[in-house]
Design a protein around this motif. Structure first.
Motif, PDB file in Angstrom:
ATOM      1  N   ASP A 231     -78.091-114.392 -31.224  1.00  0.00           N
ATOM      2  CA  ASP A 231     -76.947-114.729 -32.089  1.00  0.00           C
ATOM      3  C   ASP A 231     -77.096-114.292 -33.417  1.00  0.00           C
ATOM      4  OD1 ASP A 231     -78.076-117.076 -33.407  1.00  0.00           O
ATOM      5  OD2 ASP A 231     -77.574-117.921 -31.488  1.00  0.00           O
ATOM      6  N   GLU A 244     -73.806-103.373 -36.037  1.00  0.00           N
ATOM      7  CA  GLU A 244     -72.593-103.079 -35.915  1.00  0.00           C
ATOM      8  C   GLU A 244     -72.102-102.507 -34.182  1.00  0.00           C
ATOM      9  OE1 GLU A 244     -69.969-103.997 -37.503  1.00  0.00           O
ATOM     10  OE2 GLU A 244     -68.731-103.229 -36.150  1.00  0.00           O
ATOM     11  N   THR A 246     -74.333-102.449 -31.815  1.00  0.00           N
ATOM     12  CA  THR A 246     -74.490-103.297 -30.802  1.00  0.00           C
ATOM     13  C   THR A 246     -73.494-104.614 -30.556  1.00  0.00           C
ATOM     14  OG1 THR A 246     -76.656-103.472 -31.547  1.00  0.00           O
ATOM     15  CG2 THR A 246     -76.138-105.591 -30.370  1.00  0.00           C
ATOM     16  N   ARG A 247     -72.553-104.822 -31.588  1.00  0.00           N
ATOM     17  CA  ARG A 247     -71.486-105.758 -31.430  1.00  0.00           C
ATOM     18  C   ARG A 247     -70.309-105.000 -30.557  1.00  0.00           C
ATOM     19  NH1 ARG A 247     -72.771-107.795 -36.711  1.00  0.00           N
ATOM     20  NH2 ARG A 247     -71.980-106.202 -37.718  1.00  0.00           N
ATOM     21  N   GLU A 248     -70.377-103.599 -30.940  1.00  0.00           N
ATOM     22  CA  GLU A 248     -69.126-102.775 -30.093  1.00  0.00           C
ATOM     23  C   GLU A 248     -69.597-102.693 -28.715  1.00  0.00           C
ATOM     24  OE1 GLU A 248     -68.545 -99.465 -32.675  1.00  0.00           O
ATOM     25  OE2 GLU A 248     -67.692-100.559 -34.040  1.00  0.00           O
ATOM     26  N   ARG A 251     -68.969-106.041 -27.110  1.00  0.00           N
ATOM     27  CA  ARG A 251     -67.466-106.088 -26.795  1.00  0.00           C
ATOM     28  C   ARG A 251     -66.773-105.258 -25.724  1.00  0.00           C
ATOM     29  NH1 ARG A 251     -65.418-104.621 -32.308  1.00  0.00           N
ATOM     30  NH2 ARG A 251     -67.045-105.981 -33.067  1.00  0.00           N
ATOM     31  N   GLU A 263     -71.362-111.896 -29.476  1.00  0.00           N
ATOM     32  CA  GLU A 263     -71.583-110.627 -30.589  1.00  0.00           C
ATOM     33  C   GLU A 263     -72.319-111.353 -31.543  1.00  0.00           C
ATOM     34  OE1 GLU A 263     -67.715-109.135 -31.832  1.00  0.00           O
ATOM     35  OE2 GLU A 263     -66.968-109.408 -29.710  1.00  0.00           O
ATOM     36  N   LYS A 265     -74.635-111.716 -35.126  1.00  0.00           N
ATOM     37  CA  LYS A 265     -74.468-111.351 -36.483  1.00  0.00           C
ATOM     38  C   LYS A 265     -75.748-110.909 -37.340  1.00  0.00           C
ATOM     39  CE  LYS A 265     -74.411-116.200 -38.162  1.00  0.00           C
ATOM     40  NZ  LYS A 265     -75.463-116.547 -37.156  1.00  0.00           N
TER      41      LYS A 265
END
Ligand code: TRP
Ligand code: SF4
Length: 416
Positions: A231, A244, A246-248, A251, A263, A265
């Motif tokens: 996390d 960023e 990685t989050r995309e 998703r 996702e 942080k």
């Protein structure tokens, strides 16, 4: 929190790494579940020709990490290439990652910019060209006129960088035509300009990093992070575009195959608190670093070479600690009252820079002493310390495999 972070094994670590990254990790290991790994596959993305030094660099990193107190009881410490699931997840992610996400990735672009720019500058300076007679801003012209030698290169450098920056970050790809016109206007010989730009246009420069592996660096990094369902990822500012992305990717995966990944942080490691001995960012390539493995004599020599307040020429001149590199080190290595005392005395010219530096060298050495003795111990039994990473890699694999089973299932991949 579940934390994942990695470092590429590019050589021995210095004090900048300690205060920028390791110190943060040491704090995080107290209350979190941390996965820290040596990103040896990532080192290959630009150093695939230099695999001779890989083993040594990995061992060096093991020694550096353990000697500063990263605790194998508290963390899972491992080597990326020993957990093959990272590669599998990276491959699957590469299927769902649009190419444009990678090509537009600022880290990738910046790296290319620097590489191209360095080449262009070296080429033009190598031709010993005289530049900037017409029509650039008058002030720059004049500045160049008056400047000599090194200064001249610096001004040229700044101007050329600006020009190249505009051409490079053009909306429609690199504006070679515009750049060529500007350089010719500046008075650079047309032939020279054409020759210099030709090598850029044909993509000859930077060919080494024009690989699929380099481009998909962030895809592998996303796999590193998501495979442990982290996390939180502690990184430096330069890594933000990767996180960023990685989050995309998380998703997109969740949308396509159902919720699988959180996702993550980032937490930013603070700005580098420690500059190199010359006042620039501490870096191996600038030759301005003090290493965790540095011996005491050499620490002293380097400290004596440090930049001080440039206005303070004689010992009788009052100094300004706020602009002094030595003083910025004192804030990290010297007791608080002693720092205040130095601050006062410096402003009143009651302490000389050499004395001030000697105190600092002593304090840095005091800080490094326990790390040095840990190093000796680790080196003597290096095999058993490597085993720690072997064990860690096993544990990480078990964890990674759990996620992969879920991934394969959610993606409906074949299973016997
Ligand atoms: N790209 C990171 C760096 O150069 C290293 C890295 C690889 C990493 N994988 C990671 C960092 C995953 C955090 C999480 O510093
Ligand atoms: Fe810097 Fe110390 Fe010299 Fe002051 S006395 S200028 S703090 S080195």
């Amino acid at each position: 929190m579940r934390i994942v972070s990695g470092m590429r094994p590019t050589g021995k670590l210095h004090l900048g790494h300690y205060f920028g990254v390791l110190k943060n990790w040491l704090k995080l290991q107290e209350n979190n579940q941390c996965f820290f790994f040596i990103a040896d596959w990532h080192a290959l993305t630009n150093k695939y020709k230099e695999t001779d030094s890989l083993k040594e660099n990995i061992e060096e990193m093991i020694i550096d990490w353990l000697s500063v107190g990263l605790n194998p009881e508290k963390n899972i410490l491992f080597i990326q290439s020993q957990v093959k699931q990272h590669a599998e997840l990276s491959l699957l992610f590469s299927m769902i990652t649009p190419k444009s996400w990678l090509e537009l990735n600022p880290s990738y672009k910046d790296l290319k910019f620097n590489l191209y720019y360095q080449y262009l500058k070296d080429f033009l300076l190598g031709k010993n060209i005289k530049v900037l007679q017409t029509p650039p801003p008058k002030s720059l012209d004049e500045a160049l006129e008056e400047a000599t030698g090194k200064q001249k290169n610096k001004i040229f450098d700044e101007y050329l960088r600006e020009l190249f920056f505009r051409a490079f970050y053009n909306q429609k790809g690199i504006d070679f035509k515009g750049l060529k016109e500007r350089l010719i206007l500046l008075g650079v010989n047309k032939k020279v300009v054409e020759e210099a730009l030709k090598n850029l246009e044909t993509g000859d420069i930077g060919k080494d990093i024009d690989t699929v592996g380099f481009l998909s660096y962030p895809v592998l990094q996303a796999a590193d992070i998501l495979i442990y369902k982290a996390d939180t990822v502690p990184v430096g500012e330069d890594q933000l575009p990767h996180i960023e992305l990685t989050r995309e990717i998380a998703r997109r995966f969740n949308n396509l195959y159902g919720k699988t990944f959180p996702e993550p942080k980032h937490i930013l490691t603070e700005e580098a608190k420690l500059l190199g001995i010359d006042g620039r960012k501490m870096s191996k390539s600038y030759n301005n670093a003090i290493y965790l493995s540095e011996d005491s004599k050499s620490v002293e020599q380097k400290v004596l070479m440090m930049k001080t307040d440039p206005q303070r020429v004689k010992k009788t001149d009052a100094g300004n600690p706020d602009v002094c590199i030595v003083f910025s080190y004192h804030k990290l290595f010297t007791r608080e009252e002693a720092v205040r005392d130095i601050d006062n005395k410096c402003r009143k010219a009651e302490i000389g820079c050499v004395e001030c530096k000697k105190i600092l060298a002593t304090n840095i050495n005091q800080f490094l002493e326990p790390i040095r003795s840990n190093r000796e111990e680790i080196k003597k039994n290096i095999d058993s310390y490597i085993d720690i990473f072997k064990e860690g890699s096993k544990k990480a694999s078990e964890e990674a495999e759990k996620t992969m089973e879920e991934v394969r299932e959610n993606m409906k991949l074949w299973k016997f």
